[in-house]
Design a protein around this motif. Structure first.
Motif, PDB file in Angstrom:
ATOM      1  N   LEU A 102      67.669  87.706  -3.909  1.00 39.17           N
ATOM      2  CA  LEU A 102      66.698  87.980  -4.675  1.00 39.17           C
ATOM      3  C   LEU A 102      66.833  87.701  -6.071  1.00 39.17           C
ATOM      4  O   LEU A 102      66.078  87.081  -6.785  1.00 39.17           O
ATOM      5  N   VAL A 103      68.078  88.314  -6.564  1.00 39.48           N
ATOM      6  CA  VAL A 103      68.596  87.990  -7.880  1.00 39.48           C
ATOM      7  C   VAL A 103      68.487  86.273  -8.095  1.00 39.48           C
ATOM      8  O   VAL A 103      68.182  85.982  -9.388  1.00 39.48           O
ATOM      9  N   LYS A 104      69.099  85.671  -7.392  1.00 39.59           N
ATOM     10  CA  LYS A 104      69.243  84.151  -7.745  1.00 39.59           C
ATOM     11  C   LYS A 104      67.846  83.600  -7.809  1.00 39.59           C
ATOM     12  O   LYS A 104      67.636  82.729  -8.553  1.00 39.59           O
ATOM     13  N   LYS A 105      67.083  84.066  -6.829  1.00 39.59           N
ATOM     14  CA  LYS A 105      65.344  83.678  -6.927  1.00 39.59           C
ATOM     15  C   LYS A 105      64.559  84.238  -8.098  1.00 39.59           C
ATOM     16  O   LYS A 105      63.882  83.447  -8.668  1.00 39.59           O
ATOM     17  N   HIS A 106      64.957  85.390  -8.494  1.00 40.44           N
ATOM     18  CA  HIS A 106      64.128  86.021  -9.616  1.00 40.44           C
ATOM     19  C   HIS A 106      65.305  86.756 -10.711  1.00 40.44           C
ATOM     20  O   HIS A 106      65.360  87.868 -10.708  1.00 40.44           O
ATOM     21  N   ASN A 109      64.400  89.895 -12.679  1.00 45.11           N
ATOM     22  CA  ASN A 109      63.927  91.117 -12.124  1.00 45.11           C
ATOM     23  C   ASN A 109      64.973  91.954 -12.281  1.00 45.11           C
ATOM     24  O   ASN A 109      66.095  91.990 -11.585  1.00 45.11           O
ATOM     25  N   PHE A 110      64.631  93.084 -13.244  1.00 45.32           N
ATOM     26  CA  PHE A 110      65.472  94.211 -13.455  1.00 45.32           C
ATOM     27  C   PHE A 110      65.552  94.854 -12.342  1.00 45.32           C
ATOM     28  O   PHE A 110      66.671  95.319 -12.069  1.00 45.32           O
ATOM     29  N   ASP A 111      64.601  95.326 -11.461  1.00 49.61           N
ATOM     30  CA  ASP A 111      64.836  96.117 -10.112  1.00 49.61           C
ATOM     31  C   ASP A 111      65.869  95.598  -9.252  1.00 49.61           C
ATOM     32  O   ASP A 111      66.533  96.206  -8.744  1.00 49.61           O
ATOM     33  N   TYR A 112      65.694  94.434  -9.045  1.00 50.40           N
ATOM     34  CA  TYR A 112      66.532  93.855  -8.139  1.00 50.40           C
ATOM     35  C   TYR A 112      68.056  93.870  -8.564  1.00 50.40           C
ATOM     36  O   TYR A 112      69.076  94.316  -7.868  1.00 50.40           O
ATOM     37  N   LYS A 113      68.367  93.589  -9.911  1.00 52.43           N
ATOM     38  CA  LYS A 113      69.717  93.883 -10.349  1.00 52.43           C
ATOM     39  C   LYS A 113      70.204  95.158 -10.228  1.00 52.43           C
ATOM     40  O   LYS A 113      71.213  95.552 -10.152  1.00 52.43           O
ATOM     41  N   LEU A 114      69.152  96.105 -10.631  1.00 57.79           N
ATOM     42  CA  LEU A 114      69.518  97.464 -10.615  1.00 57.79           C
ATOM     43  C   LEU A 114      70.000  98.070  -9.291  1.00 57.79           C
ATOM     44  O   LEU A 114      71.059  98.733  -8.916  1.00 57.79           O
ATOM     45  N   TRP A 115      69.341  97.557  -8.265  1.00 52.45           N
ATOM     46  CA  TRP A 115      69.501  97.942  -6.769  1.00 52.45           C
ATOM     47  C   TRP A 115      70.912  97.164  -6.274  1.00 52.45           C
ATOM     48  O   TRP A 115      71.566  97.694  -5.682  1.00 52.45           O
ATOM     49  N   LEU A 116      71.232  95.968  -6.981  1.00 55.27           N
ATOM     50  CA  LEU A 116      72.464  95.319  -6.670  1.00 55.27           C
ATOM     51  C   LEU A 116      73.545  96.324  -7.296  1.00 55.27           C
ATOM     52  O   LEU A 116      74.513  96.361  -6.726  1.00 55.27           O
ATOM     53  N   LEU A 117      73.307  96.776  -8.568  1.00 49.48           N
ATOM     54  CA  LEU A 117      74.299  97.508  -9.283  1.00 49.48           C
ATOM     55  C   LEU A 117      74.602  98.706  -8.379  1.00 49.48           C
ATOM     56  O   LEU A 117      75.771  99.190  -8.164  1.00 49.48           O
ATOM     57  N   ARG A 118      73.629  99.495  -7.881  1.00 47.58           N
ATOM     58  CA  ARG A 118      73.826 100.628  -7.041  1.00 47.58           C
ATOM     59  C   ARG A 118      74.753 100.171  -5.844  1.00 47.58           C
ATOM     60  O   ARG A 118      75.601 101.080  -5.214  1.00 47.58           O
ATOM     61  N   GLU A 138      72.492  93.396 -22.155  1.00 48.00           N
ATOM     62  CA  GLU A 138      71.955  92.454 -23.102  1.00 48.00           C
ATOM     63  C   GLU A 138      70.620  92.283 -23.195  1.00 48.00           C
ATOM     64  O   GLU A 138      69.919  92.227 -24.383  1.00 48.00           O
ATOM     65  N   ASN A 139      69.683  92.700 -22.256  1.00 47.03           N
ATOM     66  CA  ASN A 139      68.171  92.565 -22.474  1.00 47.03           C
ATOM     67  C   ASN A 139      67.740  94.032 -22.247  1.00 47.03           C
ATOM     68  O   ASN A 139      66.429  94.087 -22.426  1.00 47.03           O
ATOM     69  N   ASN A 140      68.323  94.921 -21.713  1.00 45.36           N
ATOM     70  CA  ASN A 140      67.943  96.429 -21.593  1.00 45.36           C
ATOM     71  C   ASN A 140      68.751  97.390 -22.374  1.00 45.36           C
ATOM     72  O   ASN A 140      69.042  98.398 -21.507  1.00 45.36           O
ATOM     73  N   SER A 141      69.027  97.248 -23.455  1.00 37.39           N
ATOM     74  CA  SER A 141      70.135  98.172 -24.342  1.00 37.39           C
ATOM     75  C   SER A 141      69.757  99.614 -24.278  1.00 37.39           C
ATOM     76  O   SER A 141      70.326 100.477 -24.555  1.00 37.39           O
ATOM     77  N   GLU A 142      68.329  99.632 -24.154  1.00 35.21           N
ATOM     78  CA  GLU A 142      67.629 101.242 -24.085  1.00 35.21           C
ATOM     79  C   GLU A 142      67.319 101.900 -22.856  1.00 35.21           C
ATOM     80  O   GLU A 142      66.769 102.740 -22.885  1.00 35.21           O
ATOM     81  N   ASP A 143      67.948 101.364 -21.637  1.00 30.07           N
ATOM     82  CA  ASP A 143      67.615 101.926 -20.537  1.00 30.07           C
ATOM     83  C   ASP A 143      68.770 102.932 -20.122  1.00 30.07           C
ATOM     84  O   ASP A 143      69.896 102.796 -19.922  1.00 30.07           O
ATOM     85  N   TRP A 144      68.363 104.035 -20.006  1.00 29.22           N
ATOM     86  CA  TRP A 144      69.279 105.324 -19.696  1.00 29.22           C
ATOM     87  C   TRP A 144      69.896 104.962 -18.533  1.00 29.22           C
ATOM     88  O   TRP A 144      71.180 105.655 -18.133  1.00 29.22           O
ATOM     89  N   ARG A 145      69.258 104.676 -17.579  1.00 32.76           N
ATOM     90  CA  ARG A 145      70.147 104.180 -15.962  1.00 32.76           C
ATOM     91  C   ARG A 145      71.107 103.587 -16.361  1.00 32.76           C
ATOM     92  O   ARG A 145      72.335 103.764 -15.532  1.00 32.76           O
TER      93      ARG A 145
END
Length: 195
Positions: A102-106, A109-118, A138-145
């Motif tokens: 999913l990350v390669k395809k999109h 998409n931040f959610d896909y990457k965040l789930w991959l991180l988890r 790099e693109n979300n430096s203000e995301d507390w998660r």
């Protein structure tokens, strides 16, 4: 580097408890999805899979998601649901495999990457976790998660200074979250600074 079994268990329990309390949002998502007028078989099955996921019937959610994918091969939402259900079954291999596709395809998409991180973190893949956090910042430096996950990685490595600094960064971004205060209290107690 890999997580110790004790650190992995503590991180997993804390995270799963937090996330499972957020499942109340799924009925809204089901309503929005089903009210869009698309009533084909794949969409109906997907609604059923989401309901099973919400009810924590992860095995059933995966079976239904597989049926969705037989009906509509490129149904990314069904793949994502299957990855999340696999994650909660502790089948990190399957979750990671699906999420990487999913990350390669999109790649946006931040959610896909965040789930991959988890998934990386709970699989004990700390290097991959840290690399993904750096990329996401790099693109979300203000995301507390991101700072929260950075803190969990530091804690698992017994790097309490980085753990504390990362939680403080998360706190600055999201001051009203009691979850962050709980984690800060834990570190203060671990460092003997409970007063």
């Amino acid at each position: 580097s890999r997580l110790s079994p004790g650190a992995l268990a503590t991180g997993r329990e804390s995270y799963l408890r937090f996330f499972m309390n957020k499942l109340y949002l799924l009925p809204l998502l089901i309503f929005v999805f089903t009210s869009c007028g698309n009533n084909d078989k794949a969409s109906q099955l997907y609604s059923q899979a989401m309901a099973e996921y919400q009810n924590r019937n992860f095995d059933q959610a995966i079976l239904i998601a597989d049926n969705v994918l037989r009906e509509k091969r490129n149904f990314d939402a069904a793949n994502f649901l299957k990855a999340k259900a696999s994650f909660f079954r502790n089948d990190f291999y399957t979750a990671e495999k699906i999420l990487n596709v999913l990350v390669k395809k999109h790649p946006e998409n931040f959610d896909y990457k965040l789930w991959l991180l988890r998934t990386y973190f709970l699989s004990g893949k700390l290097e991959e976790s840290e690399e993904l956090i750096a990329e996401l910042k790099e693109n979300n430096s203000e995301d507390w998660r991101l700072f929260y996950w950075q803190a969990l990685i530091a804690k698992s490595q017994n790097n309490f200074e980085k753990y504390f600094l990362s939680l403080n960064s998360a706190e600055q971004i999201l001051k009203e979250t009691s979850f962050i205060y709980k984690e800060l209290a834990v570190i203060w107690m671990e460092l003997g600074m409970a007063d």
